[in-house]
Design an enzyme around this catalytic site. Structure first.
Site, PDB file in Angstrom:
ATOM      1  CE  LYS A 136       3.708 -29.441  61.192  1.00 12.31           C
ATOM      2  NZ  LYS A 136       4.716 -28.140  60.809  1.00 12.31           N
ATOM      3  CB  THR A 185      -1.333 -29.258  60.670  1.00 11.73           C
ATOM      4  OG1 THR A 185      -2.478 -30.127  60.251  1.00 11.73           O
ATOM      5  CG2 THR A 185      -0.289 -30.402  61.447  1.00 11.73           C
ATOM      6  CG  ASP A 186      -6.676 -29.145  60.955  1.00 12.32           C
ATOM      7  OD1 ASP A 186      -5.879 -29.706  60.486  1.00 12.32           O
ATOM      8  OD2 ASP A 186      -7.837 -28.991  60.664  1.00 12.32           O
ATOM      9  CD  GLU A 187      -3.479 -33.481  58.221  1.00  6.09           C
ATOM     10  OE1 GLU A 187      -3.002 -34.605  58.076  1.00  6.09           O
ATOM     11  OE2 GLU A 187      -4.062 -33.146  57.085  1.00  6.09           O
ATOM     12  CE1 TYR A 245       2.620 -32.357  57.556  1.00  3.44           C
ATOM     13  CE2 TYR A 245       0.175 -32.714  58.024  1.00  3.44           C
ATOM     14  CZ  TYR A 245       1.091 -31.847  57.793  1.00  3.44           C
ATOM     15  OH  TYR A 245       1.040 -30.524  57.876  1.00  3.44           O
TER      16      TYR A 245
HETATM   17  P1  NAD Z   1       4.624 -26.470  51.265  1.00  2.82           P
HETATM   18  O1  NAD Z   1       4.875 -28.090  51.138  1.00  2.82           O
HETATM   19  O2  NAD Z   1       4.177 -25.917  50.478  1.00  2.82           O
HETATM   20  O3  NAD Z   1       6.063 -25.839  51.793  1.00  2.82           O
HETATM   21  C1  NAD Z   1       6.971 -26.235  52.370  1.00  2.82           C
HETATM   22  C2  NAD Z   1       8.324 -25.449  52.188  1.00  2.82           C
HETATM   23  O4  NAD Z   1       9.531 -25.900  53.195  1.00  2.82           O
HETATM   24  C3  NAD Z   1       8.765 -25.619  50.727  1.00  2.82           C
HETATM   25  O5  NAD Z   1       9.030 -24.085  50.283  1.00  2.82           O
HETATM   26  C4  NAD Z   1      10.062 -26.325  50.889  1.00  2.82           C
HETATM   27  O6  NAD Z   1      10.983 -26.102  50.122  1.00  2.82           O
HETATM   28  C5  NAD Z   1      10.643 -26.215  52.450  1.00  2.82           C
HETATM   29  N1  NAD Z   1      11.242 -27.025  52.990  1.00  2.82           N
HETATM   30  C6  NAD Z   1      11.087 -28.593  53.193  1.00  2.82           C
HETATM   31  N2  NAD Z   1      11.770 -29.068  53.768  1.00  2.82           N
HETATM   32  C7  NAD Z   1      12.996 -28.236  54.004  1.00  2.82           C
HETATM   33  C8  NAD Z   1      14.036 -28.458  54.772  1.00  2.82           C
HETATM   34  N3  NAD Z   1      14.717 -29.670  55.241  1.00  2.82           N
HETATM   35  N4  NAD Z   1      14.793 -27.122  55.195  1.00  2.82           N
HETATM   36  C9  NAD Z   1      14.237 -25.950  54.655  1.00  2.82           C
HETATM   37  N5  NAD Z   1      13.204 -25.945  53.871  1.00  2.82           N
HETATM   38  C10 NAD Z   1      12.641 -27.030  53.897  1.00  2.82           C
HETATM   39  O7  NAD Z   1       3.974 -26.299  52.883  1.00  2.82           O
HETATM   40  P2  NAD Z   1       2.785 -25.526  53.152  1.00  2.82           P
HETATM   41  O8  NAD Z   1       1.494 -26.301  52.787  1.00  2.82           O
HETATM   42  O9  NAD Z   1       3.184 -24.144  52.853  1.00  2.82           O
HETATM   43  O10 NAD Z   1       2.891 -25.794  54.694  1.00  2.82           O
HETATM   44  C11 NAD Z   1       4.017 -24.878  55.545  1.00  2.82           C
HETATM   45  C12 NAD Z   1       3.486 -25.077  57.006  1.00  2.82           C
HETATM   46  O11 NAD Z   1       2.364 -25.089  57.643  1.00  2.82           O
HETATM   47  C13 NAD Z   1       4.174 -26.696  57.230  1.00  2.82           C
HETATM   48  O12 NAD Z   1       4.527 -26.653  58.463  1.00  2.82           O
HETATM   49  C14 NAD Z   1       2.651 -27.381  57.471  1.00  2.82           C
HETATM   50  O13 NAD Z   1       2.748 -28.438  58.418  1.00  2.82           O
HETATM   51  C15 NAD Z   1       1.657 -26.114  57.901  1.00  2.82           C
HETATM   52  N6  NAD Z   1       0.232 -26.256  57.549  1.00  2.82           N
HETATM   53  C16 NAD Z   1      -0.054 -26.384  56.330  1.00  2.82           C
HETATM   54  C17 NAD Z   1      -1.569 -26.371  56.206  1.00  2.82           C
HETATM   55  C18 NAD Z   1      -1.951 -26.778  54.607  1.00  2.82           C
HETATM   56  O14 NAD Z   1      -3.224 -26.744  54.478  1.00  2.82           O
HETATM   57  N7  NAD Z   1      -1.032 -26.487  53.537  1.00  2.82           N
HETATM   58  C19 NAD Z   1      -2.449 -26.388  57.179  1.00  2.82           C
HETATM   59  C20 NAD Z   1      -1.620 -26.138  58.544  1.00  2.82           C
HETATM   60  C21 NAD Z   1      -0.442 -26.307  58.689  1.00  2.82           C
HETATM   61  O1  DAU Z   2      -5.702 -29.845  57.887  1.00  3.16           O
HETATM   62  C1  DAU Z   2      -4.322 -29.270  57.867  1.00  3.16           C
HETATM   63  C2  DAU Z   2      -3.692 -30.101  56.564  1.00  3.16           C
HETATM   64  O2  DAU Z   2      -4.220 -30.041  55.118  1.00  3.16           O
HETATM   65  C3  DAU Z   2      -2.044 -29.811  56.337  1.00  3.16           C
HETATM   66  O3  DAU Z   2      -1.472 -29.764  57.743  1.00  3.16           O
HETATM   67  C4  DAU Z   2      -1.358 -30.402  55.382  1.00  3.16           C
HETATM   68  O4  DAU Z   2      -0.238 -30.018  55.240  1.00  3.16           O
HETATM   69  C5  DAU Z   2      -2.325 -30.332  53.989  1.00  3.16           C
HETATM   70  O5  DAU Z   2      -1.918 -31.044  52.905  1.00  3.16           O
HETATM   71  C6  DAU Z   2      -3.769 -30.839  54.171  1.00  3.16           C
HETATM   72  O6  DAU Z   2      -3.862 -32.270  54.301  1.00  3.16           O
HETATM   73  P1  DAU Z   2      -5.140 -32.920  53.549  1.00  3.16           P
HETATM   74  O7  DAU Z   2      -4.768 -34.411  53.569  1.00  3.16           O
HETATM   75  O8  DAU Z   2      -6.219 -32.581  54.295  1.00  3.16           O
HETATM   76  O9  DAU Z   2      -4.995 -32.404  52.335  1.00  3.16           O
HETATM   77  P2  DAU Z   2      -5.161 -32.885  50.803  1.00  3.16           P
HETATM   78  O10 DAU Z   2      -5.241 -31.635  49.770  1.00  3.16           O
HETATM   79  O11 DAU Z   2      -4.294 -33.840  50.457  1.00  3.16           O
HETATM   80  O12 DAU Z   2      -6.534 -33.658  50.878  1.00  3.16           O
HETATM   81  C7  DAU Z   2      -7.652 -32.927  51.137  1.00  3.16           C
HETATM   82  C8  DAU Z   2      -8.792 -34.011  51.092  1.00  3.16           C
HETATM   83  O13 DAU Z   2      -8.994 -34.491  49.957  1.00  3.16           O
HETATM   84  C9  DAU Z   2      -8.521 -35.347  51.980  1.00  3.16           C
HETATM   85  O14 DAU Z   2      -9.711 -35.894  52.798  1.00  3.16           O
HETATM   86  C10 DAU Z   2      -7.953 -36.205  50.930  1.00  3.16           C
HETATM   87  C11 DAU Z   2      -8.934 -35.864  49.816  1.00  3.16           C
HETATM   88  N1  DAU Z   2      -8.110 -36.251  48.401  1.00  3.16           N
HETATM   89  C12 DAU Z   2      -6.838 -35.686  48.525  1.00  3.16           C
HETATM   90  C13 DAU Z   2      -6.299 -35.698  47.016  1.00  3.16           C
HETATM   91  C14 DAU Z   2      -4.867 -35.244  46.829  1.00  3.16           C
HETATM   92  C15 DAU Z   2      -8.585 -36.859  47.412  1.00  3.16           C
HETATM   93  O15 DAU Z   2      -9.812 -37.248  47.539  1.00  3.16           O
HETATM   94  N2  DAU Z   2      -8.018 -36.963  46.267  1.00  3.16           N
HETATM   95  C16 DAU Z   2      -6.781 -36.593  46.040  1.00  3.16           C
HETATM   96  O16 DAU Z   2      -6.153 -36.623  44.856  1.00  3.16           O
END
Ligand code: NAD
Ligand code: DAU
Length: 375
Positions: A185, A132-134, A181
């Protein structure tokens, strides 16, 4: 080239899009989806491809190295795309240990299994870690309110292409995670690179910005707000809603993963982003406008649901990815403009209320507990 590919976290949001793309695009590959099915994993996300002959599912915890090794042997795995993780920042604030366990130790157990199974025969092997970019921390918001664009503009073809500052995250930006988180990562990224540098494991890491689209668990901003608007529930905006995120349509992330898995350089890092920055409050207004229009509410009706709440602890102000390297070296760029992506996304959640109801009621978790009892 790898053909027996283990995709971890394939029942989650991004993972399900990656599994679907690979299963459909590469009928001669074996695609093995390894997932623990936590609250975020849902096999209904893959209902359209589960009967395909090149798709296999294994319920497994990535921390269980013996089972992971068994799966490597069973399918003769030669490529890994690792997405399984705990992914929600708010949950990590409440329960950092689970994040350390899954994201750090789970990644380590996968690395160790790949290293042992491949045993120095790296030719044609690939361990691709999705991050992730975080991990890069937070950027400044350097442009004060009231100044009209253009500031720095980004390369997006979308109409909304403001850059809310002069700085961006590059592949060599120093890691500076702030939440449990992002710390977990970052740590997993370091382990992946260490396995390359120490043992020669053929690794690749990518760091992506915020994804949006179908099948995202409705604890994350976009699906949560669509669902709440639909039900007339409050929209909890953290702080002043001024934080900036760079949004990428999930299918474009899956396309990038496909490109990088096949063409990326071993030991390299690629940033993936949407060139699409939005302040939360502006994005929320777009969501409100779109949902109101599609469900037939008067325009702006649901703005009254906006509720400013206490800010997230350690809330990163701005994320902005520069993915020029990926464009220049491998030719990838986002295919979808944000306006189109958000319209498709809102429509999908409105058309799939049953999916939303299932994942919010927890019914599907009970279903899987029964189905996999004793395994
Ligand atoms: P998600 O939470 O939707 O899905 C995570 C999946 O991993 C689920 O299917 C869960 O069952 C599985 N999982 C969790 N713990 C596990 C374990 N111990 N063993 C096996 N499986 C397990 O997550 P996502 O949003 O699809 O993110 C997927 C990946 O991409 C993550 O590594 C996250 O850090 C990365 N990522 C997410 C975003 C985003 O915006 N969502 C952005 C950049 C990177
Ligand atoms: O940048 C990549 C990341 O983006 C991924 O690595 C993470 O897995 C993914 O969850 C996401 O993280 P964020 O924290 O940016 O996403 P989230 O949807 O939780 O929140 C987006 C923005 O909105 C953040 O600034 C927090 C704000 N927010 C979020 C929620 C859930 C609110 O203001 N209210 C809310 O209820």
């Amino acid at each position: 080239m790898s053909k027996n590919i283990l995709i971890t976290g394939g029942a989650g949001f991004i993972g399900s899009h990656v599994v679907r793309l690979f299963v459909n695009k590469y009928p001669d590959y074996q695609i093995v989806n390894l997932d623990k099915l936590t609250y975020a994993g849902n096999l209904a996300n893959l209902a359209d491809i589960e009967e395909k002959p090149n798709y296999f599912f294994e319920r497994c915890d990535i921390c269980d190295i013996d089972r992971v090794m068994e799966i490597f042997r069973k399918y003769d795995i030669d490529g890994v795309i690792h997405l399984a993780a705990e992914s929600h920042v708010d949950r990590s604030i409440k329960d950092p240990f689970t994040f350390a366990k899954t994201n750090v130790l789970g990644t380590l157990s996968l690395l160790q299994a790949a290293k042992e199974y491949w045993n120095g025969e790296w030719e044609g092997k690939r361990f691709y870690h999705i991050s992730t970019d975080e991990v890069y921390g937070a950027l400044e918001l350097t442009h004060p309110e009231g100044i009209e664009p253009p500031f720095t503009t980004t390369a997006s073809s979308s109409e909304h292409h403001l850059a809310y500052g002069k700085e961006f995250f590059y592949e060599d930006t120093k890691y500076n995670p702030h939440s449990p988180y992002s710390a977990s990562k970052a740590s997993s990224d370091h382990f992946v690179r260490a396995f390359h540098d120490t043992y020669g494991l053929p690794t690749i890491v990518t760091n992506c910005s915020n994804n949006y689209g179908p099948y995202q668990f409705p604890e994350k901003l976009i699906p949560l707000f669509i669902n709440n608007i639909r039900h007339g529930k409050p929209l909890p905006v953290y702080g002043k809603g001024e934080n900036v995120r760079d949004w990428l349509y999930v299918v474009d992330h899956a396309r990038a993963i496909d490109t990088i898995f096949h063409k990326g350089k071993i030991a390299d890092t690629y940033n993936i982003g949407g060139f699409n920055e939005w302040k939360n409050i502006d994005l929320i207004k777009v969501i409100i406008k779109t949902v109101d229009r599609l469900i037939g509410n008067p325009e702006g009706e649901s703005e009254k649901l906006i509720t400013y709440v206490t800010d997230r602890a350690g809330h990163d102000l701005r994320y902005a990815i520069d993915s020029t390297k990926l464009k220049d070296e491998l030719g990838w760029e986002p295919s979808l403009q944000f306006e189109e992506g958000i319209e498709k996304t809102v429509r999908w959640y409105l058309d799939n209320q049953e999916w939303l109801d299932n994942v919010t009621s927890g019914e599907y978790e009970k279903y899987y507990e029964k189905m996999y009892a004793g395994r």
